[in-house]
Design a protein around this motif. Structure first.
Motif, PDB file in Angstrom:
ATOM      1  N   HIS A 174       1.062   4.029   1.978  1.00  0.00           N
ATOM      2  CA  HIS A 174       1.328   4.877   3.142  1.00  0.00           C
ATOM      3  C   HIS A 174       2.816   5.177   3.192  1.00  0.00           C
ATOM      4  O   HIS A 174       3.646   4.328   2.852  1.00  0.00           O
ATOM      5  CB  HIS A 174       0.905   4.179   4.441  1.00  0.00           C
ATOM      6  CG  HIS A 174      -0.554   4.340   4.762  1.00  0.00           C
ATOM      7  ND1 HIS A 174      -1.237   3.442   5.533  1.00  0.00           N
ATOM      8  CD2 HIS A 174      -1.435   5.328   4.416  1.00  0.00           C
ATOM      9  CE1 HIS A 174      -2.501   3.862   5.656  1.00  0.00           C
ATOM     10  NE2 HIS A 174      -2.645   4.991   4.983  1.00  0.00           N
ATOM     11  N   HIS A 203       0.862  -1.176   0.000  1.00  0.00           N
ATOM     12  CA  HIS A 203       0.000   0.000   0.000  1.00  0.00           C
ATOM     13  C   HIS A 203       0.895   1.220   0.000  1.00  0.00           C
ATOM     14  O   HIS A 203       2.106   1.106   0.126  1.00  0.00           O
ATOM     15  CB  HIS A 203      -0.998   0.010   1.161  1.00  0.00           C
ATOM     16  CG  HIS A 203      -0.398   0.080   2.535  1.00  0.00           C
ATOM     17  ND1 HIS A 203       0.500  -0.845   3.013  1.00  0.00           N
ATOM     18  CD2 HIS A 203      -0.585   0.977   3.548  1.00  0.00           C
ATOM     19  CE1 HIS A 203       0.832  -0.531   4.260  1.00  0.00           C
ATOM     20  NE2 HIS A 203       0.196   0.573   4.608  1.00  0.00           N
ATOM     21  N   ASP A 263       5.241   5.182   5.283  1.00  0.00           N
ATOM     22  CA  ASP A 263       6.254   4.307   5.879  1.00  0.00           C
ATOM     23  C   ASP A 263       6.546   3.066   5.029  1.00  0.00           C
ATOM     24  O   ASP A 263       7.469   2.313   5.338  1.00  0.00           O
ATOM     25  CB  ASP A 263       5.870   3.909   7.319  1.00  0.00           C
ATOM     26  CG  ASP A 263       4.461   3.382   7.461  1.00  0.00           C
ATOM     27  OD1 ASP A 263       3.587   3.785   6.682  1.00  0.00           O
ATOM     28  OD2 ASP A 263       4.222   2.567   8.364  1.00  0.00           O
ATOM     29  N   HIS A 264       5.799   2.869   3.941  1.00  0.00           N
ATOM     30  CA  HIS A 264       6.038   1.716   3.059  1.00  0.00           C
ATOM     31  C   HIS A 264       6.588   2.133   1.690  1.00  0.00           C
ATOM     32  O   HIS A 264       6.818   1.291   0.834  1.00  0.00           O
ATOM     33  CB  HIS A 264       4.741   0.916   2.882  1.00  0.00           C
ATOM     34  CG  HIS A 264       4.263   0.329   4.173  1.00  0.00           C
ATOM     35  ND1 HIS A 264       4.498  -0.975   4.534  1.00  0.00           N
ATOM     36  CD2 HIS A 264       3.627   0.908   5.222  1.00  0.00           C
ATOM     37  CE1 HIS A 264       3.999  -1.189   5.742  1.00  0.00           C
ATOM     38  NE2 HIS A 264       3.468  -0.059   6.188  1.00  0.00           N
ATOM     39  N   HIS A 290      -7.584  -1.349   5.646  1.00  0.00           N
ATOM     40  CA  HIS A 290      -6.570  -0.470   6.258  1.00  0.00           C
ATOM     41  C   HIS A 290      -6.459   0.784   5.398  1.00  0.00           C
ATOM     42  O   HIS A 290      -6.387   1.900   5.893  1.00  0.00           O
ATOM     43  CB  HIS A 290      -5.240  -1.219   6.349  1.00  0.00           C
ATOM     44  CG  HIS A 290      -4.086  -0.363   6.770  1.00  0.00           C
ATOM     45  ND1 HIS A 290      -4.002   0.223   8.012  1.00  0.00           N
ATOM     46  CD2 HIS A 290      -2.972   0.039   6.094  1.00  0.00           C
ATOM     47  CE1 HIS A 290      -2.889   0.935   8.091  1.00  0.00           C
ATOM     48  NE2 HIS A 290      -2.256   0.845   6.938  1.00  0.00           N
ATOM     49  N   ASP A 344      -0.197  -4.027   5.740  1.00  0.00           N
ATOM     50  CA  ASP A 344      -0.859  -3.717   7.011  1.00  0.00           C
ATOM     51  C   ASP A 344      -2.289  -4.248   7.034  1.00  0.00           C
ATOM     52  O   ASP A 344      -3.052  -3.943   7.952  1.00  0.00           O
ATOM     53  CB  ASP A 344      -0.863  -2.201   7.251  1.00  0.00           C
ATOM     54  CG  ASP A 344       0.538  -1.669   7.486  1.00  0.00           C
ATOM     55  OD1 ASP A 344       1.491  -2.474   7.489  1.00  0.00           O
ATOM     56  OD2 ASP A 344       0.687  -0.446   7.662  1.00  0.00           O
TER      57      ASP A 344
HETATM   58 ZN   LIG Z   1      -0.256   1.586   6.478  1.00  0.00          ZN
END
Ligand SMILES: [Zn+2]
Length: 185
Positions: A44, A42, A46-47, A121, A138
């Protein structure tokens, strides 16, 4: 097949590397210069935050996500990086390949990745099935309650996705999006 796991400095998100394939670029480290395929669980912050650096090192690498994932890569507010010290916007949009639910992606060397959309998520969430592995991001982190309170989150969708992933991992290993301290499913 040896999967190298890396716990990233930001929120303990996980990156996984094997056979020139990278799942979720966070901290970029040695060995990333032969990455040809990036699969995003995904989009986000932090990824994805290592993505520009990675594409500078490996300019021909392709980045696989869905339509919503691409929108998030191009918008610091949508990928939530706008609320951190270093806003992230993808500088190489031409590297992105859009995938659809249940599609199969050819990874080379006889390997394929099956795309399974697992929203809840976030709407960009994809679980990737490769061989006997499921990279769940996640959408399902064993022992951790799935966060659905961020933009694009949906509690009911998340429940459905978790149920689906639990089916997928009956005969496979799960590789989640954050460091797991317990393995209690
Ligand atoms: Zn996430």
């Amino acid at each position: 097949m040896t999967v190298h796991s890396h716990i990233n400095s930001l929120f303990n998100s996980m990156s996984y590397v094997f056979n020139g394939i990278l799942i979720d670029p966070g901290d970029v480290w040695n060995g990333f210069n032969n990455v040809s395929i990036v699969l995003l669980t995904h989009a986000h912050f932090d990824h994805i935050y290592g993505l520009n650096e990675l594409l500078m090192i490996s300019p021909t690498a392709k980045v696989y996500t869905n339509v919503i994932g691409k929108e998030m890569l191009l918008n610091a507010r949508k990928n939530l990086s706008a609320y951190h010290e270093t806003p992230f916007v993808l500088e190489y949009p031409e590297s992105v390949v859009i995938v659809n639910d249940r599609e199969t992606v050819d990874l080379g060397n006889g390997l394929t990745a099956k795309v399974v959309f697992t929203p809840g998520h976030n709407s960009s969430c994809i679980s990737w099935i490769i061989d006997n592995m499921v990279f769940s991001g996640d959408s399902l982190i064993p022992g951790v309650k799935t966060a659905t309170n961020l933009p694009g989150g949906d509690k009911e969708e998340s429940k459905r996705s978790e149920k689906l992933i639990r089916q997928l991992i009956i005969n496979r290993d799960i590789f989640p999006g954050h460091q797991v301290l317990t393995r209690n499913l």
